[in-house]
Design an enzyme around this catalytic site. Structure first.
Site, PDB file in Angstrom:
ATOM      1  CG  ASP A 479      78.555  -3.131  89.044  1.00 39.90           C
ATOM      2  OD1 ASP A 479      79.599  -3.528  89.924  1.00 39.90           O
ATOM      3  OD2 ASP A 479      78.436  -3.758  88.196  1.00 39.90           O
ATOM      4  CG  ASP A 549      81.718  -9.983  86.890  1.00 39.59           C
ATOM      5  OD1 ASP A 549      80.627  -9.869  87.702  1.00 39.59           O
ATOM      6  OD2 ASP A 549      82.194  -8.797  86.588  1.00 39.59           O
TER       7      ASP A 549
HETATM    8  C1  DGJ Z   1      80.094  -5.911  86.698  1.00 39.69           C
HETATM    9  C2  DGJ Z   1      79.032  -6.715  87.526  1.00 39.69           C
HETATM   10  O1  DGJ Z   1      79.798  -7.478  88.233  1.00 39.69           O
HETATM   11  C3  DGJ Z   1      78.314  -7.552  86.584  1.00 39.69           C
HETATM   12  O2  DGJ Z   1      77.351  -8.556  87.078  1.00 39.69           O
HETATM   13  C4  DGJ Z   1      77.327  -6.773  85.595  1.00 39.69           C
HETATM   14  O3  DGJ Z   1      76.548  -6.051  86.618  1.00 39.69           O
HETATM   15  C5  DGJ Z   1      78.219  -5.768  84.744  1.00 39.69           C
HETATM   16  N1  DGJ Z   1      79.201  -5.223  85.860  1.00 39.69           N
HETATM   17  C6  DGJ Z   1      77.379  -4.495  84.201  1.00 39.69           C
HETATM   18  O4  DGJ Z   1      78.157  -3.617  83.643  1.00 39.69           O
END
Ligand code: DGJ
Length: 738
Positions: A479, A549
């Site tokens: 991430d 997301d």
């Molecule tokens: C952002 C990601 O896009 C989510 O899927 C998740 O992993 C969160 N970060 C976790 O902090």
């Protein structure tokens, strides 16, 4: 990949996008050739010809890019184009392959440099070339100074997609500074009706398709954020006024770079249209000492005469066969984020894992919250050690349980970031990107580690390597949850601090490549708060991407449609999550959520502890159905039958397997509209008209008159109608060739 004929390390580095040594498989060779008498170079591959030559002034000039020409066609030696007035220089409108700022150039340069004596003038002339297997390498040099530029053109034989890059080498006796460097300038055939398509967006609203007319002047799409960005993606398509989804010419391309980038599309005073793609010149400066060189990222450019659908099918094929690190089908995964957020622990994750295994999940991923003092987004980033309160026995018992349940184990990491509240930041506050004595802006309570530094690189390599050595981890979700700010590197020598923009990304690629080398079975997902780091640079090192997301299944149809214009369904992760959706509380059926996610690589992100027996039964059936069609969905040819764009009340896609034996159709009715507007007859595509296909609904029903089997001609000419009639309904069916 055989680079031996090229014989230049810097060039090799440029062709591979700055990362050494990731094999991309064997493939048929395209045909490079040169007509020595006319000084014309030509690349032929797929249905494409790309041609350029050396004009009378020794400049490299574009001649042709489009549908394949006959082998016997001869392209004439290029002649520079004159402006319509004597007060302009000719290089202003001549379609140059790699214009440098100098000699009166006023259009967008591919290269701009400055020298210690104050000169900021470069005039590049052809010096020589090599033809090597599938590529042409051309050497240019400044008329006075020992500044050498090497242009590489490689063509993929199957798709005719050309990858272009440039390497600048300083052979002068003192430093020179590169202020701007692109991979290429790409000149389009003359036309006054070009449309530019590109992708913009925001967090939770990525991959919005934009289209605008190309008129005199510039359209600039870019990221200044140090990362690819949600707000714009480095992909463009240029079409003509009559181009449609399945007909008409489309020139397209994408930049393989995961840092700040820019693509400028310009129409000059005489109507010439060109695209220039490379490092973002905003705040850019890269100083080369004598003997040093800098390679541009790679721009991958293609052409299709078969509309946007033809263009994206070519690009998907290219990504799967030439860019992605492997060809394995994406396993069905479970991810804990929406179910547990930071509240992960051994018992809770084991309970989820058992439920996930019962519906056919193949990979179980523990998301954020397992490390350091990570109970919220305020602490812990940087401390890549297992949180002993949540996992008193370490991760090992959970990994074992997941493996015993027949699933691979995956883990979330965000290596490039640090919270102030972490042991790492307390020990090394100077390791973050910052300017000395200036505030350090936080986003999501975190700062960006300066991965350009070798100590940061070594720290992350060691921490991640240890994690992978100590556990049976098959997958990392990697991430990156904030853009850069205050892009300083105070510990680097003056004059080299802005190397950050390149050195950071090169070290990121190096880190990913090294981890993959040490752990050859490891797979990685590129995630940046959703789809903030999706590009052909990171794609060489990651099997899949997290697209957004936003997991609302209806919003996803639009996001996935935009995404599919540029990137392959093979990498497009899509989860089935809970209803009402967390983002804007829309209520949808489990079938609708599944069918939306089954258009890509299926994942489950719901809180399985809340599911009923009926939910489990439905999910078990749909996961099994997905496994039966996933090869077609992930690796087949995608046809966007009905677009969800521009407020459409419905959408439909179909995929046809590469061998033509299976097709899958998905249809969605978003709203029946005031007149009870049903889904129209879907005229299918890509089938063999003379073969018979048996129809089998996966979910939802077809109208009663629909035959159980019919010819490809029938399905494509007459069509198929699903029985849909309410808000947020979906149906899907398989066609098996008999
Ligand atoms: C952002 C990601 O896009 C989510 O899927 C998740 O992993 C969160 N970060 C976790 O902090």
């Amino acid at each position: 990949m055989n680079e031996t004929n090229l014989g230049r390390r810097a060039l090799c580095k440029g062709l591979l996008g700055g990362v050494a040594g990731l094999a991309i498989g064997s493939y048929a060779k395209a045909k490079p050739s040169m007509d020595e008498a006319a000084k014309v170079f030509r690349l032929d591959g797929g249905d494409i010809t790309y041609a350029f030559g050396v004009n009378g002034e020794g400049q490299l000039q574009t001649l042709y890019w489009g549908r394949k020409l006959a082998d016997s066609d001869r392209l004439p030696t290029p002649v520079s184009v004159r402006e319509n007035s004597s007060n302009e220089t000719s290089i202003t409108v001549t379609p140059l392959e790699f214009p440098a700022f100098g000699g009166g150039l006023t259009v967008e340069p591919a290269l701009k440099a400055s020298f210690p004596d104050g000169v900021r003038d470069l005039v590049l002339r052809y010096e020589g070339h090599e033809l090597a297997e599938d590529r042409i390498v051309v050497r240019l040099k400044d008329i006075g100074r020992a500044v050498h530029v090497t242009l590489a053109y490689a063509m993929d034989a199957a798709t005719g997609i050309v990858s272009r890059s440039a390497t600048v080498e300083n052979r002068t006796a003192s430093w020179m500074q590169i202020d701007q460097l692109a991979a290429a300038s790409l000149n389009l055939p003359y036309g006054d009706d070009y449309q530019l398509s590109f992708l913009t967006g925001r967090w939770a609203g990525e991959f919005v398709l934009q289209t605008r007319a190309v008129t005199p002047g510039s359209t600039v799409i870019e990221s200044r954020k140090g990362v690819t960005s949600h707000q714009a993606n480095p992909w463009i398509a240029l079409s003509r006024s009559g181009t449609a989804e399945e007909s008409g010419p489309v020139w397209f391309g994408a930049l393989g770079w995961s840092g700040s980038w820019r693509i400028s599309v310009d129409m000059d005073a005489l109507g010439g249209v060109r695209a220039t793609a490379g490092y973002n010149p905003f705040d850019f400066a890269y100083r080369l000492k004598p003997g040093e060189s800098l390679a541009s990222p790679i721009f991958h450019a293609g052409f299709s005469a078969d509309g946007f659908g033809g263009a994206s099918r070519l690009f998907h094929h290219y990504q799967r066969t030439r860019i992605l690190p492997g060809t394995r089908l994406r396993p069905v995964l479970y991810n804990s984020w929406e179910a547990t957020e930071f509240a992960v622990d051994e018992a809770g994750q084991m309970a989820l894992a058992e439920k996930a295994a019962s519906i056919g999940v193949e990979r179980f991923v523990v998301d954020d919250g397992w490390f350091g003092k990570r109970n919220s987004d305020r602490a812990g980033l940087g401390d890549w050690v297992v949180n002993a309160a949540k996992f008193p026995n370490g991760l090992q018992p959970l990994v074992k349980r997941v493996n015993d349940l027949g699933m691979e184990f995956g883990l979330w990491v965000e290596p490039e970031m640090v919270n102030r509240d972490s042991d790492l930041y307390r020990a090394h506050p100077d390791w973050v990107i910052h300017f000395a004595g200036r505030p350090r802006s936080e986003a999501r309570n975190q700062l960006v580690l300066n991965l350009a530094r070798s100590d940061v690189y070594q720290y992350l390599l060691k921490a991640l390597d240890r994690l992978l050595n100590e556990h049976n981890i098959a997958f990392l979700k990697w991430d990156h949850n904030r853009a850069w700010s205050e892009p300083g590197w105070p510990d680097a020598p003056r004059g080299e601090q802005q190397r950050l923009y390149v050195a950071y990304v090169e070290n990121l690629y190096k880190l990913l490549a090294e981890l993959r080398r040490r752990h050859p079975k490891l797979e990685i997902e590129s995630c940046a708060s959703g789809g903030g780091r999706v590009d052909l640079g990171i794609m060489r090192l990651t099997e899949q991407v997290w697209v957004s997301d936003n997991t609302d299944p209806f919003d996803r149809l639009l996001i996935q449609d935009g995404f599919s214009h540029a990137y392959a369904p093979a990498i497009m992760m899509a989860w089935v999550t809970d209803s009402p959706n967390w983002l804007h509380k829309r209520v949808t059926s489990l079938e609708y959520r599944f069918l939306s996610a089954m258009q890509g690589a299926l994942g489950i992100g719901a809180n399985l502890k809340r599911w009923t027996e009926e939910d489990f039964a439905k999910a078990r059936r749909l996961v099994a159905e997905y496994k039966n069609i996933r090869m077609t969905v992930q690796q087949g040819k995608l046809y966007r039958l009905v677009s969800p764009q521009r407020g459409s009340a419905r959408s439909a896609t179909m995929s046809v397997s590469q061998d033509g034996s299976q097709a899958v159709v998905f249809a969605f009715l978003h709203s029946p509209g005031v007149h009870g507007d049903p889904l129209p007859l879907l005229q299918l595509r890509g089938l063999d008209p003379d073969r018979t296909y048996a129809l089998r609904p996966i979910s939802g029903a077809v109208t009663p008159q629909t035959p159980k089997s019919a010819s490809g001609a029938y399905w494509m000419g007459h069509g198929l109608r699903f029985d849909l009639g309410g808000d947020f309904q979906a149906a899907a069916a398989v066609l098996d060739r008999m």
